[in-house]
Design an enzyme around this catalytic site. Structure first.
Site, PDB file in Angstrom:
ATOM      1  N   CYS A   2     -70.009 -17.947  24.962  1.00  0.00           N
ATOM      2  CA  CYS A   2     -70.785 -16.732  25.140  1.00  0.00           C
ATOM      3  C   CYS A   2     -71.505 -16.759  26.474  1.00  0.00           C
ATOM      4  CB  CYS A   2     -71.821 -16.597  24.029  1.00  0.00           C
ATOM      5  SG  CYS A   2     -73.147 -17.800  24.185  1.00  0.00           S
ATOM      6  N   LEU A  50     -68.421 -14.379  22.346  1.00  0.00           N
ATOM      7  CA  LEU A  50     -66.969 -14.439  22.208  1.00  0.00           C
ATOM      8  C   LEU A  50     -66.709 -15.299  20.975  1.00  0.00           C
ATOM      9  CD1 LEU A  50     -64.164 -13.786  23.569  1.00  0.00           C
ATOM     10  CD2 LEU A  50     -64.346 -16.020  24.672  1.00  0.00           C
ATOM     11  N   SER A  51     -66.236 -14.695  19.897  1.00  0.00           N
ATOM     12  CA  SER A  51     -66.162 -15.372  18.597  1.00  0.00           C
ATOM     13  C   SER A  51     -64.995 -16.352  18.554  1.00  0.00           C
ATOM     14  CB  SER A  51     -66.001 -14.342  17.473  1.00  0.00           C
ATOM     15  OG  SER A  51     -67.057 -13.396  17.524  1.00  0.00           O
ATOM     16  N   ILE A  52     -65.312 -17.638  18.317  1.00  0.00           N
ATOM     17  CA  ILE A  52     -64.299 -18.693  18.260  1.00  0.00           C
ATOM     18  C   ILE A  52     -64.369 -19.452  16.934  1.00  0.00           C
ATOM     19  CG2 ILE A  52     -63.427 -20.792  19.383  1.00  0.00           C
ATOM     20  CD1 ILE A  52     -63.191 -18.324  21.180  1.00  0.00           C
ATOM     21  N   ILE A  53     -65.588 -19.829  16.502  1.00  0.00           N
ATOM     22  CA  ILE A  53     -65.809 -20.565  15.256  1.00  0.00           C
ATOM     23  C   ILE A  53     -66.782 -19.772  14.384  1.00  0.00           C
ATOM     24  CG2 ILE A  53     -66.826 -22.674  14.266  1.00  0.00           C
ATOM     25  CD1 ILE A  53     -65.814 -24.205  16.692  1.00  0.00           C
ATOM     26  N   GLY A  75     -71.173 -22.565  24.661  1.00  0.00           N
ATOM     27  CA  GLY A  75     -70.345 -23.757  24.677  1.00  0.00           C
ATOM     28  C   GLY A  75     -69.748 -24.075  23.326  1.00  0.00           C
ATOM     29  N   ASP A  99     -71.264 -24.098  15.094  1.00  0.00           N
ATOM     30  CA  ASP A  99     -71.787 -25.317  15.710  1.00  0.00           C
ATOM     31  C   ASP A  99     -73.174 -25.133  16.321  1.00  0.00           C
ATOM     32  OD1 ASP A  99     -70.696 -23.587  17.576  1.00  0.00           O
ATOM     33  OD2 ASP A  99     -69.849 -25.154  18.843  1.00  0.00           O
ATOM     34  N   SER A 356     -57.373 -27.132  29.551  1.00  0.00           N
ATOM     35  CA  SER A 356     -57.044 -27.267  30.961  1.00  0.00           C
ATOM     36  C   SER A 356     -57.324 -28.699  31.424  1.00  0.00           C
ATOM     37  CB  SER A 356     -57.851 -26.250  31.783  1.00  0.00           C
ATOM     38  OG  SER A 356     -57.387 -26.184  33.120  1.00  0.00           O
TER      39      SER A 356
END
Length: 617
Positions: A2, A50-53, A75, A99, A356
């Site tokens: 985010c 930005l939704s990841i988990i 992060g 997290d 990466s």
């Protein structure tokens, strides 16, 4: 993943939600999925997600059980589940599955000791309402950015500088001392930024801010302590084991994860180890030297995995360059940043998270320049005053093969190596600038880091410097800003503190030797891929700027910028034009120096469009 923004001491603006929203909207690209805000009259926090988990939960700002502490966080914490279990056993109550909440309860439980328990990339700030105190921290390597500003009574902090510009107490002024440093390094080194009174929190540091007083503390330092008694095979086994563990940790996600893939060993090792479904590659339409997409496509077929590639046209490169510099916040004259922007843009059309290869060169010893101290070792046995005199004489002669060796070895390491880029010497930049400042010399800038590794060999000292300066100011700046410009999360499994702990134990001879760089790491990679990739010489990302600058179209583009009113305000433009002419005529390869100045001028137009320096002469 985010972006966040916050401020305190902002006077009337503390109660103005419009100010907070406009500051937060400036970083909407970092988090297009969600936005939320917190204001209590003392502090204001804005967040883009930005939704990841935990896609449905884990909205920020996050609060502890009684609402006395609030968190904004950018992060990923890869070991959050085991930390969460410990905190649950200690009686903490969690309201999300993400997290971020681990940081909040972890700080309550462990205080600053929390930081060395973490494994991940992070920048976060916690507001303690009862103490009226801010606590913030940045990850071990500086993967995630954290800026702060002092503007009168106001204290601003956030993921990107551009947010600060929307605060009514922010005074936008160019820091010309940063320009002088930049002309040597090609990036903005150290805590200062190109904006007066705006600073970067250094990697592996935390801060507290209370009643107008800020304290900054370092909590971690990479260490090199070679263990000479173990054979090469031991180190190869350990690299394979620790790297696989890091890759698995970096794949934790509730959405699909892909991988970048160039022709080099770093991204190839990631792609071969991660078992993703898609890899992403870019190249340029300027012949095979600048387009190695076939390497990536061939390796992708061997893995096997789908490869998505894009060829960048000159028009796309030059046309998007102003926007890219805007996203950087500070000028970065690394042409490969443009390639990174486009590979991120390509990947973002397919998924939200990529792996990466950043960090492998600094940690395992990958840059070709690291071999320099190993070349002609007998020459260093000549007394330094003699070498210095020979180097000074060689520097007066016309450039010829072999003379550069004498010039460089006539200088101490601290004077000749300031990182992977050395654009203009102190003398050259002062001659170029119309108004030189009191900026420290490049040697003074790097001295504190050399002083932290006394007695280490030259290769180790160079790596340590790059870990603390070049990697932070160039490699990781562009990794964060170019991925976030495209709403893409970029994860770097080489930059894991467990991998650093291992690499710091590897003897120099297994990091860099006459045969190759990243020697032991390449042997580990060879277990996953053919020698064609594992042993490939370090090239960097080849970008055809030197070719384009000889073409009339782009030569004239740069020439116009060099003759502009802005250029005439800052520089002796006749010197700039001379650099450009000599390059076009093939008398010297000045492409990197030209690009450094051109980049600054393009960046300046993005952030100071209202400044009128008068008409060009």
């Amino acid at each position: 993943m985010c972006g966040f923004i916050g401020f305190t001491g902002g006077g009337d603006s503390q109660l103005d939600k419009g100010v907070l929203q406009s500051m937060t909207d400036a970083i909407a690209h970092r988090g297009p999925d969600d936005a939320d805000y917190y204001m209590d009259g003392l502090v204001s926090l804005g967040f883009r997600r930005l939704s990841i988990i935990d896609l449905e939960g884990a909205r920020q700002p996050l609060f502890n059980e009684d609402g006395s502490k609030a968190l904004v966080f950018n992060g990923e914490i890869y070991n959050f589940q085991e930390l969460r279990e410990d905190l649950l056993q200690r009686g903490h109550i969690f309201s999300t599955k993400g997290d971020g909440e681990t940081l909040l309860h972890g700080y309550e439980e462990y205080g600053t000791d929390l930081l060395n328990k973490l494994r991940g990339m992070f920048a976060f700030v916690i507001w303690d309402k009862e103490k009226e105190e801010l606590f913030g921290a940045r990850d071990f390597f500086g993967i995630k950015p954290l800026y702060y500003a002092r503007m009168g009574e106001a204290f601003l902090f956030g993921s990107e500088i551009k947010s600060f510009l929307h605060h009514p107490m922010f005074k936008k002024e160019l820091n010309e001392r940063a320009l002088e440093h930049y002309l040597s390094f090609q990036y903005s080194p150290g805590p200062e930024t190109f904006f007066k009174n705006v600073y970067k929190l250094p990697p592996a540091h935390y801060f507290t801010y209370k009643e107008g007083k800020m304290d900054i503390t370092r909590y971690w330092l990479p260490e090199f302590s070679a263990e000479e008694d173990k054979p090469l095979e031991y180190w190869v086994d350990e690299i394979e084991k620790v790297f696989d563990n890091s890759v698995e940790a970096h794949k934790v996600s509730d959405v699909e994860v892909g991988s970048f893939l160039s022709s080099g060993v770093d991204s190839s090792y990631v792609a071969c180890s991660a078992h993703v479904d898609k890899t992403f590659t870019v190249g340029f339409d300027n012949g095979e030297r600048y387009n190695e997409t076939h390497y990536a496509q061939e390796l992708s077929e061997l893995i096997p995995v789908k490869n998505v590639s894009k060829v960048i046209t000159p028009e796309e490169f030059w046309g998007n360059f102003p926007k890219i510099q805007y996203h950087m916040d500070e000028p970065l004259a690394d042409p490969s940043a443009v390639a990174l922007y486009f590979v991120c843009n390509t990947a973002a059309k397919h998924l939200k998270v990529v792996l990466s290869g950043e960090g492998a060169d600094e940690i395992f010893g990958g840059y070709n320049i690291y071999k320099e101290p190993l070349e002609v070792p007998w020459y260093d046995k000549i007394p330094f005053p003699v070498r210095k005199a020979i180097g000074a004489l060689a520097g007066l002669l016309p450039a010829r093969r072999g003379l550069n060796f004498l010039v460089r070895r006539g200088k101490r390491l601290e004077d000749r190596f300031i990182g992977n880029a050395y654009m203009f010497t102190e003398k050259e930049r002062r001659a170029l600038l119309k108004n030189p400042t009191d900026a420290q010399s490049p040697a003074r800038m790097v001295k504190p880091y050399y002083d932290m590794v006394p007695g280490k060999d030259a290769v180790t000292r160079m790596q340590f410097l790059d870990l603390n300066m070049w990697m932070v100011g160039d490699i990781l700046l562009k990794a964060d800003k170019m991925s976030m410009a495209n709403s893409l999360e970029l994860r770097v499994p080489f930059l894991d503190k467990e991998i650093m702990a291992l690499a710091g134990r590897i003897p120099t001879k297994y990091r860099v030797n006459s045969e190759n760089t990243k020697f032991a790491m390449r042997k580990a990679a060879l277990r996953r891929m053919p020698e064609k990739w594992a042993g490939k010489k370090k090239l960097g990302f080849p970008v055809p700027t030197r070719v384009w600058l000889k073409e009339d179209k782009y030569y004239n583009t740069v020439k116009a910028e060099f003759e502009s009113a802005n250029a005439q305000h800052f520089f002796h433009t006749e010197k700039l034009l001379k650099l450009l002419e000599k390059h076009k005529e093939g008398k010297a390869d000045n492409s990197r120096r030209i690009w450094t100045v051109y980049t600054f001028l393009v960046w300046y137009r993005q952030f100071f469009p209202e400044v009128n320096h008068g008409k060009a002469q």
